[in-house]
Write a protein that holds these residues in place. Sequence first.
Motif, PDB file in Angstrom:
ATOM      1  N   GLY A  70      45.112 -24.683  27.590  1.00 38.33           N
ATOM      2  CA  GLY A  70      45.178 -24.953  29.019  1.00 38.33           C
ATOM      3  C   GLY A  70      46.546 -25.418  29.492  1.00 38.33           C
ATOM      4  O   GLY A  70      46.666 -25.995  30.578  1.00 38.33           O
ATOM      5  N   VAL A  71      47.581 -25.162  28.690  1.00 41.39           N
ATOM      6  CA  VAL A  71      48.944 -25.571  29.040  1.00 41.39           C
ATOM      7  C   VAL A  71      49.571 -24.506  29.942  1.00 41.39           C
ATOM      8  O   VAL A  71      49.532 -23.321  29.626  1.00 41.39           O
ATOM      9  N   LYS A  72      50.138 -24.919  31.040  1.00 43.52           N
ATOM     10  CA  LYS A  72      50.867 -24.032  31.959  1.00 43.52           C
ATOM     11  C   LYS A  72      52.337 -24.048  31.554  1.00 43.52           C
ATOM     12  O   LYS A  72      52.988 -25.077  31.652  1.00 43.52           O
ATOM     13  N   VAL A  73      52.855 -22.903  31.120  1.00 45.04           N
ATOM     14  CA  VAL A  73      54.176 -22.827  30.520  1.00 45.04           C
ATOM     15  C   VAL A  73      55.128 -21.991  31.370  1.00 45.04           C
ATOM     16  O   VAL A  73      54.758 -20.950  31.892  1.00 45.04           O
ATOM     17  N   GLN A  74      56.369 -22.466  31.454  1.00 46.47           N
ATOM     18  CA  GLN A  74      57.475 -21.678  32.003  1.00 46.47           C
ATOM     19  C   GLN A  74      58.312 -21.250  30.803  1.00 46.47           C
ATOM     20  O   GLN A  74      58.935 -22.094  30.151  1.00 46.47           O
ATOM     21  N   ARG A  75      58.308 -19.949  30.474  1.00 45.98           N
ATOM     22  CA  ARG A  75      59.022 -19.460  29.294  1.00 45.98           C
ATOM     23  C   ARG A  75      60.343 -18.812  29.693  1.00 45.98           C
ATOM     24  O   ARG A  75      60.401 -18.029  30.630  1.00 45.98           O
ATOM     25  N   THR A  76      61.384 -19.140  28.969  1.00 49.43           N
ATOM     26  CA  THR A  76      62.691 -18.501  29.105  1.00 49.43           C
ATOM     27  C   THR A  76      63.088 -18.034  27.715  1.00 49.43           C
ATOM     28  O   THR A  76      63.032 -18.812  26.759  1.00 49.43           O
ATOM     29  N   TYR A  77      63.458 -16.769  27.583  1.00 52.96           N
ATOM     30  CA  TYR A  77      63.822 -16.262  26.264  1.00 52.96           C
ATOM     31  C   TYR A  77      65.102 -15.439  26.349  1.00 52.96           C
ATOM     32  O   TYR A  77      65.644 -15.229  27.420  1.00 52.96           O
ATOM     33  N   GLY A  78      65.590 -15.011  25.185  1.00 50.58           N
ATOM     34  CA  GLY A  78      66.850 -14.290  25.134  1.00 50.58           C
ATOM     35  C   GLY A  78      68.050 -15.220  25.232  1.00 50.58           C
ATOM     36  O   GLY A  78      69.139 -14.803  25.608  1.00 50.58           O
ATOM     37  N   LEU A  79      67.837 -16.475  24.886  1.00 46.81           N
ATOM     38  CA  LEU A  79      68.896 -17.487  25.001  1.00 46.81           C
ATOM     39  C   LEU A  79      69.783 -17.525  23.759  1.00 46.81           C
ATOM     40  O   LEU A  79      69.390 -17.078  22.677  1.00 46.81           O
ATOM     41  N   ARG A  80      70.927 -18.096  23.926  1.00 50.11           N
ATOM     42  CA  ARG A  80      71.808 -18.441  22.793  1.00 50.11           C
ATOM     43  C   ARG A  80      72.505 -19.738  23.214  1.00 50.11           C
ATOM     44  O   ARG A  80      73.630 -19.734  23.675  1.00 50.11           O
ATOM     45  N   THR A  81      71.773 -20.838  23.075  1.00 49.89           N
ATOM     46  CA  THR A  81      72.217 -22.135  23.556  1.00 49.89           C
ATOM     47  C   THR A  81      71.801 -23.212  22.564  1.00 49.89           C
ATOM     48  O   THR A  81      70.945 -22.969  21.712  1.00 49.89           O
ATOM     49  N   ARG A  82      72.363 -24.374  22.710  1.00 55.77           N
ATOM     50  CA  ARG A  82      71.911 -25.534  21.943  1.00 55.77           C
ATOM     51  C   ARG A  82      71.253 -26.565  22.855  1.00 55.77           C
ATOM     52  O   ARG A  82      70.918 -27.666  22.427  1.00 55.77           O
ATOM     53  N   GLU A  83      71.069 -26.198  24.111  1.00 49.84           N
ATOM     54  CA  GLU A  83      70.397 -27.090  25.060  1.00 49.84           C
ATOM     55  C   GLU A  83      68.906 -27.135  24.764  1.00 49.84           C
ATOM     56  O   GLU A  83      68.275 -26.103  24.562  1.00 49.84           O
ATOM     57  N   LEU A  84      68.369 -28.344  24.747  1.00 54.11           N
ATOM     58  CA  LEU A  84      66.930 -28.535  24.554  1.00 54.11           C
ATOM     59  C   LEU A  84      66.284 -28.828  25.896  1.00 54.11           C
ATOM     60  O   LEU A  84      66.896 -29.470  26.753  1.00 54.11           O
ATOM     61  N   ARG A  85      65.049 -28.374  26.059  1.00 53.61           N
ATOM     62  CA  ARG A  85      64.273 -28.635  27.279  1.00 53.61           C
ATOM     63  C   ARG A  85      62.913 -29.193  26.883  1.00 53.61           C
ATOM     64  O   ARG A  85      62.379 -28.862  25.815  1.00 53.61           O
ATOM     65  N   ASN A  86      62.315 -30.008  27.772  1.00 56.50           N
ATOM     66  CA  ASN A  86      60.998 -30.572  27.500  1.00 56.50           C
ATOM     67  C   ASN A  86      59.977 -29.473  27.264  1.00 56.50           C
ATOM     68  O   ASN A  86      59.899 -28.514  28.028  1.00 56.50           O
ATOM     69  N   GLY A  87      59.199 -29.637  26.211  1.00 54.94           N
ATOM     70  CA  GLY A  87      58.193 -28.658  25.810  1.00 54.94           C
ATOM     71  C   GLY A  87      58.463 -28.272  24.372  1.00 54.94           C
ATOM     72  O   GLY A  87      58.553 -29.131  23.492  1.00 54.94           O
ATOM     73  N   ILE A  88      58.646 -26.978  24.134  1.00 56.71           N
ATOM     74  CA  ILE A  88      58.936 -26.470  22.789  1.00 56.71           C
ATOM     75  C   ILE A  88      60.163 -25.574  22.852  1.00 56.71           C
ATOM     76  O   ILE A  88      60.302 -24.764  23.768  1.00 56.71           O
ATOM     77  N   CYS A  89      61.033 -25.718  21.867  1.00 55.99           N
ATOM     78  CA  CYS A  89      62.208 -24.855  21.737  1.00 55.99           C
ATOM     79  C   CYS A  89      62.078 -24.066  20.439  1.00 55.99           C
ATOM     80  O   CYS A  89      61.720 -24.632  19.404  1.00 55.99           O
ATOM     81  N   ARG A  90      62.376 -22.775  20.520  1.00 56.51           N
ATOM     82  CA  ARG A  90      62.399 -21.926  19.320  1.00 56.51           C
ATOM     83  C   ARG A  90      63.850 -21.835  18.856  1.00 56.51           C
ATOM     84  O   ARG A  90      64.724 -21.396  19.592  1.00 56.51           O
ATOM     85  N   VAL A  91      64.078 -22.257  17.625  1.00 55.24           N
ATOM     86  CA  VAL A  91      65.413 -22.299  17.036  1.00 55.24           C
ATOM     87  C   VAL A  91      65.592 -21.103  16.106  1.00 55.24           C
ATOM     88  O   VAL A  91      64.706 -20.808  15.294  1.00 55.24           O
ATOM     89  N   GLN A  92      66.727 -20.428  16.244  1.00 56.62           N
ATOM     90  CA  GLN A  92      67.090 -19.349  15.326  1.00 56.62           C
ATOM     91  C   GLN A  92      68.193 -19.857  14.411  1.00 56.62           C
ATOM     92  O   GLN A  92      69.237 -20.307  14.887  1.00 56.62           O
ATOM     93  N   PHE A  93      67.949 -19.820  13.109  1.00 60.76           N
ATOM     94  CA  PHE A  93      69.003 -20.143  12.165  1.00 60.76           C
ATOM     95  C   PHE A  93      69.889 -18.909  12.020  1.00 60.76           C
ATOM     96  O   PHE A  93      69.399 -17.785  11.914  1.00 60.76           O
ATOM     97  N   GLU A  94      71.200 -19.138  12.063  1.00 57.99           N
ATOM     98  CA  GLU A  94      72.159 -18.037  12.028  1.00 57.99           C
ATOM     99  C   GLU A  94      72.565 -17.728  10.599  1.00 57.99           C
ATOM    100  O   GLU A  94      72.617 -18.610   9.747  1.00 57.99           O
ATOM    101  N   GLY A  95      72.832 -16.453  10.353  1.00 56.73           N
ATOM    102  CA  GLY A  95      73.253 -16.020   9.027  1.00 56.73           C
ATOM    103  C   GLY A  95      73.323 -14.512   8.973  1.00 56.73           C
ATOM    104  O   GLY A  95      73.247 -13.840  10.007  1.00 56.73           O
ATOM    105  N   PRO A  96      73.424 -13.957   7.784  1.00 56.22           N
ATOM    106  CA  PRO A  96      73.595 -12.515   7.637  1.00 56.22           C
ATOM    107  C   PRO A  96      72.388 -11.693   8.083  1.00 56.22           C
ATOM    108  O   PRO A  96      72.477 -10.474   8.164  1.00 56.22           O
ATOM    109  N   TRP A  97      71.271 -12.334   8.397  1.00 60.25           N
ATOM    110  CA  TRP A  97      70.059 -11.634   8.829  1.00 60.25           C
ATOM    111  C   TRP A  97      70.045 -11.304  10.323  1.00 60.25           C
ATOM    112  O   TRP A  97      69.123 -10.658  10.787  1.00 60.25           O
ATOM    113  N   ILE A  98      71.017 -11.798  11.091  1.00 62.77           N
ATOM    114  CA  ILE A  98      71.071 -11.461  12.519  1.00 62.77           C
ATOM    115  C   ILE A  98      72.431 -10.838  12.843  1.00 62.77           C
ATOM    116  O   ILE A  98      73.417 -11.099  12.161  1.00 62.77           O
TER     117      ILE A  98
END
Length: 165
Positions: A70-98
């Motif tokens: 029942g959580v109402k979410v505002q999703r933003t994706y396609g980011l490349r930032t280190r800014e955190l926002r209230n809620g959940i942040c998806r972190v991508q670890f960088e390396g030879p796989w991207i």
Amino acid sequence: MNASPRLFYTREDSARAHREWKASCGHHSIAAAAGVSLASVHAKMQEEWLKKRRGWMSPSMLEYLLKELGVKVQRTYGLRTRELRNGICRVQFEGPWIGVGKAVAEGYKYTHYVAVRDGWVLCTVATPHHWVPEGVWRPAIGRFANTEPATGWHVTHWYEFEPLT
């Protein structure tokens, strides 16, 4: 800084959930950010996920569970930032796989979810059972993200919402 947000599960709940149904960073982040128990997150999981006991969570799985709770979410994706926002942040670890010429799915193996609330972070890399100040979390995730072969980290998704409780 304000007092840390309340968690609705204990260290023992976290260990049991990981042992019994492979609760991962996604499950912990949902529970922490939404203000619910790990048992509440588990109760909303689809039967096929429970049978597979994968221990990881895709963005679509995370969004499904938030909606079911029942959580109402505002999703933003396609980011490349280190800014955190209230809620959940998806972190991508960088390396030879991207990068150029790499399949997007390769990078999925090197992602992580963290819950964020007013300067506090709940991160299973730091500790799955209590919030830490963002200033403590950043060096911890930096050390983890700079372990061979990883070369750094950035946030790819923001799932912004207020806790249910």
